[in-house]
Scaffold this motif. Structure first.
Motif, mmCIF file in Angstrom:
data_model
loop_
_atom_site.group_PDB
_atom_site.id
_atom_site.type_symbol
_atom_site.label_atom_id
_atom_site.label_comp_id
_atom_site.label_asym_id
_atom_site.label_seq_id
_atom_site.Cartn_x
_atom_site.Cartn_y
_atom_site.Cartn_z
ATOM 1 N N ALA A 166 62.791 -41.574 52.751
ATOM 2 C CA ALA A 166 63.939 -40.663 52.715
ATOM 3 C C ALA A 166 63.725 -39.583 51.660
ATOM 4 C CB ALA A 166 65.231 -41.436 52.440
ATOM 5 N N LEU A 167 63.217 -39.975 50.489
ATOM 6 C CA LEU A 167 62.942 -39.006 49.425
ATOM 7 C C LEU A 167 61.889 -37.996 49.875
ATOM 8 C CD1 LEU A 167 62.868 -41.451 46.393
ATOM 9 C CD2 LEU A 167 64.531 -39.624 46.746
ATOM 10 N N ALA A 168 60.845 -38.479 50.509
ATOM 11 C CA ALA A 168 59.773 -37.590 50.969
ATOM 12 C C ALA A 168 60.282 -36.630 52.045
ATOM 13 C CB ALA A 168 58.594 -38.404 51.492
ATOM 14 N N ARG A 169 61.117 -37.130 52.957
ATOM 15 C CA ARG A 169 61.676 -36.261 53.998
ATOM 16 C C ARG A 169 62.553 -35.170 53.381
ATOM 17 N NH1 ARG A 169 63.444 -40.803 58.494
ATOM 18 N NH2 ARG A 169 61.326 -41.329 59.158
ATOM 19 N N MET A 170 63.322 -35.534 52.370
ATOM 20 C CA MET A 170 64.158 -34.541 51.693
ATOM 21 C C MET A 170 63.276 -33.483 51.042
ATOM 22 S SD MET A 170 67.323 -33.814 50.927
ATOM 23 C CE MET A 170 68.423 -33.177 49.678
ATOM 24 N N HIS A 171 62.270 -33.933 50.339
ATOM 25 C CA HIS A 171 61.351 -33.011 49.658
ATOM 26 C C HIS A 171 60.685 -32.077 50.661
ATOM 27 C CE1 HIS A 171 57.259 -32.005 48.150
ATOM 28 N NE2 HIS A 171 57.968 -31.618 47.115
ATOM 29 N N ASP A 172 60.115 -32.651 51.716
ATOM 30 C CA ASP A 172 59.426 -31.846 52.717
ATOM 31 C C ASP A 172 60.389 -30.907 53.441
ATOM 32 O OD1 ASP A 172 57.127 -33.185 51.998
ATOM 33 O OD2 ASP A 172 57.137 -34.526 53.732
ATOM 34 N N GLY A 173 61.593 -31.408 53.749
ATOM 35 C CA GLY A 173 62.578 -30.582 54.437
ATOM 36 C C GLY A 173 63.034 -29.405 53.595
ATOM 37 N N LEU A 174 63.280 -29.643 52.308
ATOM 38 C CA LEU A 174 63.701 -28.543 51.431
ATOM 39 C C LEU A 174 62.574 -27.529 51.243
ATOM 40 C CD1 LEU A 174 65.755 -30.459 48.732
ATOM 41 C CD2 LEU A 174 66.627 -29.010 50.582
ATOM 42 N N LYS A 175 61.361 -28.029 51.174
ATOM 43 C CA LYS A 175 60.205 -27.128 51.042
ATOM 44 C C LYS A 175 60.089 -26.242 52.289
ATOM 45 C CE LYS A 175 55.220 -27.310 50.235
ATOM 46 N NZ LYS A 175 54.086 -28.217 50.039
#
Length: 183
Positions: free
Chosen positions: A163-172
């Protein structure tokens, strides 16, 4: 397989070699101590939860920049900075602020400034539709629904670090889309 005897250095190296379970173990190791630290600094359970989540997001974003032997101190430094950011925000924004005021749709600002804010919000909503589904789901659940990352992970049936990685990638990706269209 992650062993209790694995050091932070071991886990970081394993993560950098592609073992996502190592990162989850590392975050699990520090979740409770960092949370207790944040409660001590913020004196508020909910604010500490928010700061903890942002700490892990920031850590994930910058994980390649940390020396393995300084991970613990580095993580607590990020936590402290997140706590200070929340304290500053709390001073600027009233706790019971009207969501329309926060969105800039009503209030004391000039009408053209409120219109610009509304246009930006519309543009962000449009760009969100261009993100891959898993990234969009995490961002919407976290930002619009106000769920914690733990709640988001449980709702989506994925590990916390996913979930953290998806948030990071999505915001990027969202930032890249914004810059390509509106910057």
């Amino acid at each position: 397989m992650v062993a209790a005897s694995d050091t932070d250095t071991d886990l970081l190296r394993r993560f950098q070699a592609g073992d996502s379970g190592a990162l989850e173990a590392l975050f699990a190791r520090y979740e409770e101590p960092v949370f207790r630290f944040l409660i001590g600094v913020l004196k508020d359970h909910h604010a500490a939860e928010d700061a903890l989540q942002e700490t892990f997001v920031q850590a994930l974003r910058n994980l390649d920049a940390v020396a393995a032997d300084t991970f613990r101190g580095w993580l607590f430094t990020i936590a402290y900075r997140q706590a200070m950011l929340l304290k500053r925000k709390a001073k600027r924004v009233p706790t019971q602020a009207d969501p329309l005021v926060l969105l800039g749709l009503v209030g004391d600002g000039p009408a053209d400034q409120r219109a610009d804010t509304a246009d930006d919000a519309r543009r962000v909503r449009e760009l969100l539709t261009l993100l891959p589904g898993p990234q969009r789901e995490v961002i919407l659940a976290r930002v619009l629904d106000g769920k914690t990352f733990r709640e988001v992970a449980a709702a989506l049936g994925c590990p916390l670090n996913t979930a953290l990685a998806r948030m990071h990638d999505g915001l990027k990706k969202l930032r890249q889309l914004w810059e390509a269209r509106y910057a």
